[in-house]
Design an enzyme around this catalytic site. Structure first.
Site, PDB file in Angstrom:
ATOM      1  N   TYR A 155      40.336  50.172  67.420  1.00  0.00           N
ATOM      2  CA  TYR A 155      39.722  49.982  68.737  1.00  0.00           C
ATOM      3  C   TYR A 155      38.309  50.578  68.790  1.00  0.00           C
ATOM      4  O   TYR A 155      37.591  50.385  69.761  1.00  0.00           O
ATOM      5  CB  TYR A 155      40.580  50.622  69.839  1.00  0.00           C
ATOM      6  CG  TYR A 155      41.920  49.933  70.041  1.00  0.00           C
ATOM      7  CD1 TYR A 155      42.189  48.697  69.477  1.00  0.00           C
ATOM      8  CD2 TYR A 155      42.915  50.522  70.792  1.00  0.00           C
ATOM      9  CE1 TYR A 155      43.412  48.069  69.651  1.00  0.00           C
ATOM     10  CE2 TYR A 155      44.145  49.907  70.982  1.00  0.00           C
ATOM     11  CZ  TYR A 155      44.384  48.676  70.387  1.00  0.00           C
ATOM     12  OH  TYR A 155      45.600  48.054  70.566  1.00  0.00           O
ATOM     13  N   LYS A 159      50.934  50.969  57.559  1.00  0.00           N
ATOM     14  CA  LYS A 159      51.274  49.862  56.669  1.00  0.00           C
ATOM     15  C   LYS A 159      50.567  50.103  55.335  1.00  0.00           C
ATOM     16  O   LYS A 159      49.626  49.400  54.965  1.00  0.00           O
ATOM     17  CB  LYS A 159      50.914  48.519  57.304  1.00  0.00           C
ATOM     18  CG  LYS A 159      52.026  48.064  58.259  1.00  0.00           C
ATOM     19  CD  LYS A 159      51.893  46.659  58.756  1.00  0.00           C
ATOM     20  CE  LYS A 159      52.081  45.608  57.706  1.00  0.00           C
ATOM     21  NZ  LYS A 159      53.485  45.233  57.471  1.00  0.00           N
ATOM     22  N   ASP A 213      55.957  47.498  60.854  1.00  0.00           N
ATOM     23  CA  ASP A 213      56.795  46.355  61.242  1.00  0.00           C
ATOM     24  C   ASP A 213      58.279  46.751  61.202  1.00  0.00           C
ATOM     25  O   ASP A 213      59.055  46.409  62.103  1.00  0.00           O
ATOM     26  CB  ASP A 213      56.519  45.114  60.365  1.00  0.00           C
ATOM     27  CG  ASP A 213      56.423  45.442  58.880  1.00  0.00           C
ATOM     28  OD1 ASP A 213      56.355  46.641  58.530  1.00  0.00           O
ATOM     29  OD2 ASP A 213      56.414  44.505  58.064  1.00  0.00           O
ATOM     30  N   ASP A 261      49.840  51.826  70.087  1.00  0.00           N
ATOM     31  CA  ASP A 261      49.750  51.089  71.353  1.00  0.00           C
ATOM     32  C   ASP A 261      50.972  50.176  71.498  1.00  0.00           C
ATOM     33  O   ASP A 261      51.658  50.162  72.516  1.00  0.00           O
ATOM     34  CB  ASP A 261      48.458  50.249  71.306  1.00  0.00           C
ATOM     35  CG  ASP A 261      48.083  49.698  72.670  1.00  0.00           C
ATOM     36  OD1 ASP A 261      48.792  49.981  73.647  1.00  0.00           O
ATOM     37  OD2 ASP A 261      47.072  48.963  72.750  1.00  0.00           O
ATOM     38  N   ASP A 269      54.735  51.016  73.687  1.00  0.00           N
ATOM     39  CA  ASP A 269      55.172  50.112  74.757  1.00  0.00           C
ATOM     40  C   ASP A 269      56.583  49.608  74.483  1.00  0.00           C
ATOM     41  O   ASP A 269      57.408  49.482  75.386  1.00  0.00           O
ATOM     42  CB  ASP A 269      54.230  48.907  74.877  1.00  0.00           C
ATOM     43  CG  ASP A 269      53.115  49.175  75.877  1.00  0.00           C
ATOM     44  OD1 ASP A 269      52.873  50.351  76.189  1.00  0.00           O
ATOM     45  OD2 ASP A 269      52.495  48.201  76.345  1.00  0.00           O
TER      46      ASP A 269
END
Ligand code: NAD
Length: 368
Positions: A142, A192, A225, A249, A253
């Site tokens: 970001y 990852k 993942d 993020d 959630d």
């Protein structure tokens, strides 16, 4: 000695409504427990844009740097959707996080027993759930450069850059190890590393810190993942999860929804300690400004109230009072008081925002 200070930025939509209940709770702690704060209030987001043409003035930014903690409601709303990206309400939030250098975002996902039936997962999978996700907040994709939309070979290309320095990984990992020590002593680091160099470095740095300085904390690693799958398969396997800005993020959630309602979820964002030893800190509910229900007294104030509980614990060393406030929220839910977001339609009259706040104060009184 002066009182500890809090800057209240209620923001937009339901922000001022839920913050009104937090102010009542602060009043209770003042009179009943002698916890006094110097309170300052200012504008952020759309409200600041309406008044000053910017989502956060320099004066408000300076005040945020000065106080012991910032408590924020929510920002945004349809009236601001067409504003230029640089002055959108969310830019106010991002500026606070960036300039206060709030690098560790703490997102608890805790399932109150009374609400276990609200989760999209089976009750037995979430009952008693208590996870803490630590998301790196000031770096990664970001913020990484280069970023933008560029022309290349006659077409546009959108670019964001995932970038982490060793020191950025080091400080958020240490924050997560410290938290794990105060909880169940287990930390799962998520990246990852199979396909991203930033993930390889992340894993190396976390492993090294763990071996050197936190050998007592059980450290595991997981690809992002797989972590998403595990969170919906057997969420109770986790204690503390530490991960980067983008994966954090999404995963926070996902974990949040295991607990039932956005209206229940607090968060804390912590930075490096100030001169007085307190970390720079901002506390805010996870939810947004909920324009669909704002102004109707329907909002659940619990997330904002629980964010204040986090402030008591992490900024003001008032862990026992934080426990008291969290227990009061739990008791109110167990006794059956519910705002509309915690009820099936047609199953009775929901409590209003202020009735929920009053019920929590009644439970606080009963705790004395
Ligand atoms: P939202 O969190 O505002 O609302 C999502 C849904 O959850 C809505 O149906 C809403 O009514 C409900 N909800 C949220 N908080 C609730 C509460 N306390 N009590 C009861 N119900 C609640 O997300 P959104 O609708 O995607 O976004 C609305 C606006 O908020 C947008 O402008 C968005 O950019 C902004 N936003 C701000 C923040 C923030 O300030 N940190 C976070 C997310 C979204």
């Amino acid at each position: 000695m002066s009182n500890p200070s809090i800057l209240i930025l209620a923001g937009d939509g339901i922000g001022p409504e839920v913050m009104g209940e937090v102010k009542k709770i602060m009043g209770w702690f003042d009179t009943a427990r002698g916890l006094k704060f110097d309170l300052y209030e200012d504008l952020v987001g759309g409200a600041a844009y309406d008044a000053h043409g910017t989502p956060l003035t320099d004066e408000t930014m300076a005040k945020a740097q000065e106080v012991d903690a910032v408590l924020l409601g929510a920002v945004g709303g349809p009236a601001y959707d067409d504003l230029d990206f640089s002055i959108k309400p969310e830019r106010g939030l991002l500026r606070l996080r960036k300039e206060m250098d709030l690098f560790a975002n703490l997102r608890p996902a805790q399932c109150f027993d009374a609400l276990a039936g609200f989760s999209s997962l089976k009750k037995e999978l979430v009952s008693g759930l208590d996870i803490m996700i630590v998301r790196e907040l000031t770096s990664g994709s970001y913020f990484g450069e280069p970023r933008g939309i560029f022309e290349e070979n006659g077409e546009r290309v959108g670019i964001n850059t995932q970038r982490y320095t060793e020191s950025e990984i080091d400080r958020v990992a240490r924050a997560a190890f410290e938290l794990a020590r105060k909880r169940d002593n287990r930390l799962c680091s998520v990246e990852k590393a199979n396909v991203m160099e930033s993930g390889i470095l992340w894993r190396e740095v976390v492993t090294k810190i763990g071996a050197q300085d936190y050998p007592d904390v059980e450290l595991s690693h997981m690809y992002a993942d797989n972590c998403a799958m595990q969170l919906v398969r057997t969420p109770k396997q986790f204690d503390v999860i530490v991960t980067d800005n983008l994966f954090g993020d999404i995963l926070s959630d996902c974990a949040a929804m295991l607990t039932g309602s956005l209206g229940m979820l607090p968060s804390a964002s912590l930075g490096v300690p100030m001169e007085n030893g307190r970390p720079r800190a901002m506390y805010e509910p996870v939810h947004g400004s909920a324009p669909d229900i704002s102004g109707q007294g329907l909002a659940n104030p619990s997330a904002c109230i629980l964010s204040f509980a986090m402030a008591l614990r992490y900024s003001f060393d008032q862990g026992a009072e934080a426990d008291r406030l969290e227990a009061a929220v739990e008791k109110v839910l167990a006794d059956g008081t519910r705002t509309a977001d915690l009820m099936q339609k047609g199953t009775g009259k929901p409590a209003s925002t202020s009735e929920m706040g009053d019920a929590i104060i009644a439970a606080l009184n009963a705790s004395l």
